[in-house]
Design an enzyme around this catalytic site. Structure first.
Site, PDB file in Angstrom:
ATOM      1  N   GLY A 288       3.251   5.220  -0.747  1.00 36.55           N
ATOM      2  CA  GLY A 288       3.050   3.890   0.309  1.00 36.55           C
ATOM      3  C   GLY A 288       4.443   3.970   0.691  1.00 36.55           C
TER       4      GLY A 288
ATOM      5  N   ASP B  22       5.146  -2.719  -5.669  1.00 36.59           N
ATOM      6  CA  ASP B  22       4.880  -2.548  -6.344  1.00 36.59           C
ATOM      7  C   ASP B  22       5.668  -4.039  -7.837  1.00 36.59           C
ATOM      8  OD1 ASP B  22       2.462  -2.815  -5.331  1.00 36.59           O
ATOM      9  OD2 ASP B  22       1.925  -0.518  -5.694  1.00 36.59           O
TER      10      ASP B  22
ATOM     11  N   ARG C  64     -12.300 -19.869   1.641  1.00 40.57           N
ATOM     12  CA  ARG C  64     -12.420 -19.586   2.685  1.00 40.57           C
ATOM     13  C   ARG C  64     -11.017 -18.440   1.860  1.00 40.57           C
ATOM     14  NH1 ARG C  64     -16.407 -21.260   5.337  1.00 40.57           N
ATOM     15  NH2 ARG C  64     -15.961 -21.810   7.392  1.00 40.57           N
TER      16      ARG C  64
ATOM     17  N   GLN D 104       2.388  -6.882   4.604  1.00 42.20           N
ATOM     18  CA  GLN D 104       2.915  -7.561   4.084  1.00 42.20           C
ATOM     19  C   GLN D 104       3.873  -5.951   3.529  1.00 42.20           C
ATOM     20  OE1 GLN D 104       0.439  -7.998  -0.581  1.00 42.20           O
ATOM     21  NE2 GLN D 104       2.745  -8.639  -0.387  1.00 42.20           N
ATOM     22  N   ARG D 105       3.239  -4.705   3.177  1.00 43.30           N
ATOM     23  CA  ARG D 105       4.154  -4.106   3.696  1.00 43.30           C
ATOM     24  C   ARG D 105       4.742  -3.025   5.056  1.00 43.30           C
ATOM     25  NH1 ARG D 105       1.148   0.768   1.094  1.00 43.30           N
ATOM     26  NH2 ARG D 105       1.008   2.012   2.462  1.00 43.30           N
TER      27      ARG D 105
HETATM   28  O1  F6P Z   1       1.990   0.855  -4.498  1.00 42.69           O
HETATM   29  C1  F6P Z   1       1.649   0.639  -3.184  1.00 42.69           C
HETATM   30  C2  F6P Z   1       0.415  -0.005  -2.501  1.00 42.69           C
HETATM   31  O2  F6P Z   1       0.794  -1.204  -1.487  1.00 42.69           O
HETATM   32  C3  F6P Z   1      -0.143  -0.672  -3.816  1.00 42.69           C
HETATM   33  O3  F6P Z   1       0.073  -2.097  -3.891  1.00 42.69           O
HETATM   34  C4  F6P Z   1      -2.187  -1.246  -2.875  1.00 42.69           C
HETATM   35  O4  F6P Z   1      -2.611  -0.906  -3.318  1.00 42.69           O
HETATM   36  C5  F6P Z   1      -1.601   0.386  -2.473  1.00 42.69           C
HETATM   37  O5  F6P Z   1      -0.162   0.678  -1.951  1.00 42.69           O
HETATM   38  C6  F6P Z   1      -2.433   0.881  -0.918  1.00 42.69           C
HETATM   39  O6  F6P Z   1      -2.165   1.812  -0.757  1.00 42.69           O
HETATM   40  P1  F6P Z   1      -2.533   2.902   0.934  1.00 42.69           P
HETATM   41  O7  F6P Z   1      -1.663   2.181   1.772  1.00 42.69           O
HETATM   42  O8  F6P Z   1      -2.905   4.150   0.518  1.00 42.69           O
HETATM   43  O9  F6P Z   1      -3.792   2.247   1.632  1.00 42.69           O
END
Ligand code: F6P
Length: 348
Positions: free
Chosen positions: A11, A128, A264, A272-273
């Protein structure tokens, strides 16, 4: 001229670009040229690389994502994948490979080094924060900062409607993201995968919090166990694909049923990424990137650059990938010490 390949796998997360910049700029000053392997291990299998010059990385320090692209490809799960990866070192004339990733990507690097003495240096990244042998991984600070902001927004709208709000965050099988978001946002309850949710206790605490404040907030990890998991889909590293589980929604239903208070959910997911890395992540990423280039020039392979206190130093890749780093008792004690709230779910 000696040549370093750089890849980003797994990720993406904020901080990858400043880390790439760190490697390229330091490597260049040490007399190396760099190439960017495209889309993680998939790029090594296909020997897919592009030049990566200092000019190309000059302005990427504040950029989210990864300019190299990424994938969850595992060479050990593809027929001929390992042979093709080893061949790519030769075909691309690589003297070393800097692999940036979490336990999956670095697990491959560790194996390639152990089994084939491949000249690899690992750079730890993951939102993570679950990699052993390093205090922090870049990507974590930014993604928790975004989640903390989302939590505050949920409190605002939740209070207006006198609701309980549930925020589901990522973080996989370690509770760090939920824990830090919950503490920083003043959540009334935090659910992490390391501890089973005690529904009766949670409901009582949420009712009390709601009576005091006209709103209550729960932060939950995406990977908590609500005791009703069905068959799960796995990725190439045999990890559950968690996004389809909808634990936040299930938890909200449970809370509403048990408290009688309208509840809710919001799932922050991949929001968040993305986005620009925070100051902390930019600095950490830059330091580990620069250190990785230095280690290559010293021919110290099979290691990952770890943050230990205020230092960045090499640790064996094996040590970094052997075991997942999960939330420890000290952290549970800390949240419990906050005058009884927020409190982390504990064994029922
Ligand atoms: O490992 C990083 C992460 O963002 C996890 O927190 C999450 O479960 C996963 O990747 C999501 O993966 P993808 O982007 O493949 O849906």
């Amino acid at each position: 001229m000696k040549r370093i390949g750089i890849l980003t796998g797994g990720g993406d997360c904020p901080g990858l670009n400043p880390a790439i910049r760190g490697v390229v700029l330091k490597a260049s000053s040490l007399g190396y040229e760099c190439v960017g392997i495209q889309e993680g291990w998939k790029g090594m299998i296909g020997a897919n690389a592009k030049p990566l010059t200092p000019e190309m990385v000059e302005e990427i320090v504040g950029l989210g994502g990864t300019v190299l692209g990424t994938s969850r490809t595992n060479p050990y799960k593809k027929e001929g994948g390992v042979e093709a990866t080893l061949a790519a070192f030769k075909n691309l004339s690589l003297d070393a490979l800097v692999a940036m990733g979490g336990e999956d990507t670095l697990g491959v690097a560790a194996k390639l080094y152990r089994q084939h003495q491949a000249p690899v240096v690992g750079v730890p990244k993951t939102m993570d924060n679950d990699l052993s042998a390093t205090d922090y991984t870049f990507g974590f600070d930014t993604s928790v900062t975004i989640a903390m902001d989302a939590a505050q927004r949920l409190i605002d709208t939740g209070r207006s409607h006198r609701r309980i709000m549930v925020l589901e965050v990522m973080g996989r099988h370690a509770g760090w993201v939920a824990l830090f978001t919950g503490i920083a946002a003043g959540a009334d309850y935090i659910c992490v995968p390391e501890r089973r949710v005690d529904v009766a206790q949670m409901s009582a605490r949420l009712k009390a919090a709601h009576a005091r404040k006209k709103v209550a907030l729960v932060v939950t990890s995406e990977a908590i166990d609500l005791g009703e998991d069905k068959e799960e889909k796995l990725d190439e590293f045999d990890h559950m694909i968690l996004k389809e589980r909808g634990v936040g929604e299930k938890l909200a239903e449970l809370i509403q049923k048990n408290t009688g208070i309208e509840t809710r959910t919001a799932v922050i997911g991949h929001i968040q990424r993305g986005g620009p890395p925070t100051l902390f992540d930019r600095i950490l990423a830059t330091r580990v990137g620069v250190k990785a280039a230095e280690l290559v020039s010293e021919r110290k392979f099979g290691v990952m650059v770890a943050q230990r206190g205020n230092e960045v130093a090499p640790v064996p890749l094996e040590a970094a990938t052997a075991k997942l780093k999960t939330v420890t008792k000290e952290w549970f004690d800390l949240v419990d010490a906050l005058s009884g709230r927020p409190i982390v779910a504990h064994h029922g």
